[in-house]
Design a protein around this motif. Structure first.
Motif, short mmCIF file in Angstrom:
data_model
loop_
_atom_site.label_atom_id
_atom_site.label_comp_id
_atom_site.label_asym_id
_atom_site.label_seq_id
_atom_site.Cartn_x
_atom_site.Cartn_y
_atom_site.Cartn_z
N ILE A 159 0.84 -1.21 0.00
CA ILE A 159 0.00 0.00 0.00
C ILE A 159 0.87 1.25 0.00
CG2 ILE A 159 -1.46 1.41 1.52
CD1 ILE A 159 -3.01 -1.18 2.17
N PHE A 160 1.88 1.29 0.88
CA PHE A 160 2.68 2.52 1.00
C PHE A 160 3.67 2.67 -0.16
CE2 PHE A 160 1.23 2.15 5.46
CZ PHE A 160 0.61 3.40 5.54
N VAL A 161 4.03 1.57 -0.82
CA VAL A 161 4.83 1.67 -2.04
C VAL A 161 3.98 2.29 -3.15
CG1 VAL A 161 5.95 0.35 -3.89
CG2 VAL A 161 6.44 -0.20 -1.50
N LEU A 162 2.74 1.79 -3.32
CA LEU A 162 1.84 2.35 -4.34
C LEU A 162 1.52 3.81 -4.06
CD1 LEU A 162 -0.76 -0.51 -4.99
CD2 LEU A 162 0.92 0.38 -6.58
N ALA A 163 1.42 4.15 -2.76
CA ALA A 163 1.05 5.53 -2.39
C ALA A 163 2.04 6.55 -2.94
CB ALA A 163 0.96 5.65 -0.88
N ILE A 222 -8.39 -0.09 -0.04
CA ILE A 222 -7.27 0.86 -0.12
C ILE A 222 -6.43 0.56 -1.36
CG2 ILE A 222 -5.25 1.80 1.07
CD1 ILE A 222 -6.49 0.89 3.71
N LEU A 223 -6.07 -0.73 -1.54
CA LEU A 223 -5.28 -1.11 -2.71
C LEU A 223 -6.05 -0.85 -4.01
CD1 LEU A 223 -3.58 -4.46 -1.60
CD2 LEU A 223 -2.44 -2.37 -2.34
N ALA A 224 -7.35 -1.14 -4.00
CA ALA A 224 -8.16 -0.96 -5.22
C ALA A 224 -8.20 0.51 -5.64
CB ALA A 224 -9.57 -1.49 -4.98
N VAL A 225 -8.40 1.41 -4.67
CA VAL A 225 -8.51 2.84 -5.01
C VAL A 225 -7.13 3.42 -5.38
CG1 VAL A 225 -9.24 5.12 -4.19
CG2 VAL A 225 -10.57 3.11 -3.59
N LEU A 226 -6.07 2.91 -4.76
CA LEU A 226 -4.72 3.36 -5.14
C LEU A 226 -4.42 2.94 -6.58
CD1 LEU A 226 -2.64 2.59 -1.91
CD2 LEU A 226 -3.30 4.84 -2.78
N LEU A 227 -4.77 1.70 -6.95
CA LEU A 227 -4.60 1.26 -8.34
C LEU A 227 -5.47 2.09 -9.29
CD1 LEU A 227 -4.50 -2.61 -7.83
CD2 LEU A 227 -2.62 -1.16 -8.61
#
Length: 517
Positions: A159-163, A222-227
């Motif tokens: 999550i924090f890498v994608l952020a 969280i992961l879905a919205v970051l993607l």
């Protein structure tokens, strides 16, 4: 059916008292503010009071209804899935359940309506897919006995890498979506699924693993919205604040709520229908429950339905405009930093009015046989939410990026997960999802938005994130509670006198000695 309904009346009185204890402190705080430093119009105040009355009735019906219907349904479906031992069935049904329940979740609808840059259906479908995928992950974790902290390190690390690659407009919304997804419809059913799955297992970690489903289902959105933030180009539509009510008399006041009631009757019917249909299929194929049990579940579903309709009408029509206007008034004053302690005070009490919090606290008390009481859980959650709302108001007033709070917060929460008892870690991460429910979305988020508008901040980057903060701090407070309990146990053991074991007592005797027992 009539006998079941009449038998539940004493329980309804008990739930009414609990609802009054949960909501009246918030009403008292808002009234004190309205008659002192934050004057509001009579229209807004009357809407707030009528909304509070509807919320009390809603909590009363919902808590009893969830106890009678959602929990038994989830436990039985979870037990059937586990007993089948069919991985394709678990994956297929798990994804379908997560996807359908999330689309139906009222909290997510509330958040989607307030996010200006993403179309509602795009956000809802992305979040639903994330929850469906991670509900499957949660099932497989329980069946394979994988430790929750290891999975949390992997997923929150991702999550924090994608952020780092996501536009800042998506950051706060992504973390908020993880909190609102686990609301009053999702939590009772998913938590009961966990209990049902664990009931089939006979190993000593089964009770520990009965929690943790909500924790992983909060990661998916969280992961879905970051993607989505990486792949989707956000629109430039502006934030639209809630319309502040202006009524001339009592008939106009009632008309505001009367107009909204049919909308929520339809919305909650659509929300509950997928769960009822899924349970109906399981009943026909595998469960074969008797008529009395089905009658009790039917009455419970009716209570759940009525409770959510009243609750959401009161929260959206009565609480949302009041929260927004209070935020504007408090942040528009000379001493705007008063917003921080006032926010902390509201946060301490508002979590007690979250419908799903009652379900969590009760289930924790039952699974642990009273070792972790509902009162202790309530205190830990209130302390966590109070801290989170205070920090969220600091963000609103200063414009600090949400990552300055979330990265150290989650790093600490996941770090202590490796030394805290497994049960407390699973409960803590479940509690984070449960605490950030409709009261946060309809009162605290508008409060932050109103304050942000008053100080001239960026609504999307500074005001959104309140739900995410509320979802983070219980992870720390509940685990710290577990750490303290662990230290107390160790002290108690070390204080006990060391008794000589029979083997040591007889070690010095000759081999042919006669020992009288």
């Amino acid at each position: 059916m009539d006998t079941i309904r009449k038998g539940s009346l004493p329980k309804l009185r008990e739930k009414l008292l609990e609802a009054l204890q949960a909501v009246l402190p918030i009403v008292a705080i808002v009234l004190v503010l309205c008659f002192s430093i934050a004057p509001v119009s009579p229209s807004i105040l009357l809407c707030f009071l009528l909304g509070a009355a509807m919320i009390i009735v809603g909590i009363m019906f919902f808590t009893l209804g969830a106890e009678m219907s959602m929990s038994p349904m989830g436990e039985r479906v979870g037990a059937v899935l586990t007993r089948s031992r069919s991985v394709p069935l678990i994956i297929g049904v798990g994804f379908a359940l997560g996807f359908l329940i999330t689309i139906s979740e009222p909290d997510l609808q509330v958040l989607a309506n307030q996010v200006p840059s993403i179309p509602n259906m795009t956000l809802i479908l992305s979040v639903a897919a994330g929850v469906g995928f991670f509900l499957v992950v949660a099932f497989l974790r329980m069946l394979l006995g994988i430790a929750l902290p290891k999975l949390l390190v992997v997923f929150y690390g991702l999550i924090f890498v994608l952020a780092a690659f996501v536009p800042k407009e998506f950051l706060a919304v992504a973390f908020d979506s993880g909190g609102v997804t686990t609301g009053p419809i999702t939590v009772p059913f998913i938590m009961a699924l966990g209990v049902g799955v664990a009931a089939i297992r006979s190993d000593r970690h089964a009770a520990d693993d009965s929690f943790g489903l909500v924790a992983l289902c909060s990661v998916g959105p969280i992961l879905a919205v970051l993607l989505l933030g990486i792949l989707f180009r956000a629109s430039d539509s502006a934030y639209v604040p809630p319309i502040l009510p202006d009524v001339g008399d009592s008939v106009e006041l009632w008309q505001l709520f009367h107009v909204s009631l049919p909308t929520y009757f339809k919305e909650i019917a659509t929300s509950l229908l997928p769960i009822v249909l899924m349970f109906g299929v399981f009943q026909l194929v595998a469960l074969k429950l008797d008529r009395r049990t089905l009658g009790r579940i039917g009455v419970g579903l009716a209570y759940t339905y009525l409770g959510l309709v009243f609750f959401l009408t009161g929260a959206n029509v009565g609480f949302m405009p009041a929260g927004n206007y209070l935020g504007q008034v408090l942040a528009g004053q000379t001493f705007r930093w008063l917003l921080v302690p006032i926010g902390m005070l509201i946060g301490y009490f508002i979590v007690k009015a979250e419908p799903a919090v009652y379900v969590l606290n009760k289930q924790v008390e039952e699974v642990t046989d009273g070792a972790i009481s509902a009162g202790t859980m309530g205190a830990a959650l209130s302390a966590g939410v109070s801290l989170s709302v205070g920090l969220a108001m600091v963000r609103v007033l200063t414009g600090i990026s949400i990552l300055w709070f979330l990265i150290p917060g989650y790093a600490f929460a996941i770090g202590i997960a490796f030394v805290v008892p497994k049960l407390y870690t699973a409960i803590a991460f479940d509690a984070g999802g449960v605490a950030s429910g409709p009261m946060t979305a309809t009162f605290l988020l508008p409060l932050a938005q109103g304050a942000c508008a008053a100080v001239g901040g960026n609504i999307v980057t500074d005001a959104f994130g309140v739900v995410a903060m509320v979802a983070m701090t219980p992870l720390i407070t509940v685990q710290l509670m577990g750490l303290m309990a662990q230290l107390k146990q160790r002290r108690a053991r070390s204080a006990q006198p060391v008794h000589t074991t029979p083997a040591l007592a007889f070690a010095d005797l000759p081999d042919d000695a006669i020992i009288e027992l």
